[in-house]
Design a protein around this motif. Structure first.
Motif, short mmCIF file in Angstrom:
data_model
loop_
_atom_site.label_atom_id
_atom_site.label_comp_id
_atom_site.label_asym_id
_atom_site.label_seq_id
_atom_site.Cartn_x
_atom_site.Cartn_y
_atom_site.Cartn_z
N LEU A 131 42.43 51.29 53.30
CA LEU A 131 43.31 51.40 52.14
C LEU A 131 42.58 51.01 50.85
CD1 LEU A 131 46.76 50.01 53.32
CD2 LEU A 131 46.35 52.22 52.23
N ALA A 132 41.83 49.91 50.91
CA ALA A 132 41.09 49.46 49.73
C ALA A 132 40.05 50.49 49.30
CB ALA A 132 40.42 48.12 50.01
N THR A 189 47.42 48.61 45.15
CA THR A 189 47.07 48.82 46.56
C THR A 189 45.68 48.26 46.83
OG1 THR A 189 48.45 50.80 46.71
CG2 THR A 189 46.70 50.56 48.36
N TYR A 190 44.76 48.51 45.91
CA TYR A 190 43.40 47.99 46.08
C TYR A 190 43.38 46.47 46.10
CZ TYR A 190 38.76 46.38 45.29
OH TYR A 190 37.59 45.67 45.42
N VAL A 191 44.04 45.85 45.13
CA VAL A 191 44.04 44.39 45.04
C VAL A 191 44.62 43.77 46.31
CG1 VAL A 191 45.01 42.39 43.83
CG2 VAL A 191 44.09 44.31 42.52
N ILE A 192 45.77 44.27 46.74
CA ILE A 192 46.43 43.70 47.92
C ILE A 192 45.63 43.94 49.19
CG2 ILE A 192 48.47 43.89 49.41
CD1 ILE A 192 50.06 44.47 46.75
N SER A 193 45.18 45.16 49.40
CA SER A 193 44.48 45.46 50.65
C SER A 193 43.10 44.81 50.72
CB SER A 193 44.39 46.98 50.87
OG SER A 193 43.71 47.61 49.81
N LEU A 212 46.67 40.50 40.91
CA LEU A 212 47.51 41.63 40.51
C LEU A 212 47.82 41.57 39.02
CD1 LEU A 212 49.98 41.84 43.52
CD2 LEU A 212 48.47 43.69 42.73
N LYS A 213 48.11 40.38 38.53
CA LYS A 213 48.40 40.21 37.10
C LYS A 213 47.14 40.34 36.26
CE LYS A 213 52.41 37.28 37.82
NZ LYS A 213 52.97 35.93 37.71
N GLY A 214 46.04 39.74 36.72
CA GLY A 214 44.79 39.76 35.95
C GLY A 214 44.13 41.12 35.90
#
Length: 162
Positions: free
Chosen positions: A80-81, A97-101, A155-157
């Motif tokens: 996913l990343a 999606t990138y940040v989380i995965s 996610l915020k940054g």
């Protein structure tokens, strides 16, 4: 012998890849916290972490273990990343999606680092002789909370960053 290496040599390679992936992943994650994507570190992280999972699957086994399940989950997160970064170009929802995965895959690797540390380092093994020990569970829970906090911050940054 695994891929022409003794089991000890192959284990060393697997551990080296894992530690490189964790180090590069943490540095890449700290970049995301500041709104930056460090491309070289990110690529190093993704490649070494994929190789960590792949080499983990090559160890001899006779049944499905928690390590194999974690390796499969890590590969899904990494795919996913990689897709979000290189195909989705981090556009729209692909950025989140990138940040989380990618952070999830890093946490999986870190989870194993902690488990192996408690299993192999005598001082930690004395504190928690098994993975059912409270000290082990508390350590893993605290690290999970830290990774959740880092993911939200990333996610915020990284939201809207170039």
């Amino acid at each position: 012998m695994i891929l022409g290496l003794s089991t000890a040599q192959f284990t060393g390679l697997h551990v080296l890849l894992s530690l490189m992936g964790i180090a590069a992943g943490l540095l890449a994650l700290f970049g995301l916290l500041g709104g930056k994507l460090y491309r070289l570190l990110t690529t190093l992280y993704l490649v070494t972490t994929v190789l960590t999972s792949v080499t983990g699957f090559l160890f001899p086994f006779d049944h499905v273990t928690p390590g194999i399940i974690l390796g499969i989950l890590s590969m899904v997160a990494l795919l996913l990343a990689i897709w979000a970064l290189y195909i989705g170009k981090l556009e729209g929802r692909w950025r989140g999606t990138y940040v989380i995965s990618s952070t999830l895959a890093l946490w999986f690797n870190f989870f194993v680092l902690i488990a192996q540390s408690f299993a192999k380092i005598p001082a930690l093994r004395a504190i928690a002789p098994s993975q059912a020990s409270p000290a082990f569970g508390i350590t893993e829970a605290v690290v999970l909370l830290i990774f959740l906090w880092l993911t939200v911050r990333a996610l915020k940054g990284f939201d809207g960053a170039a």
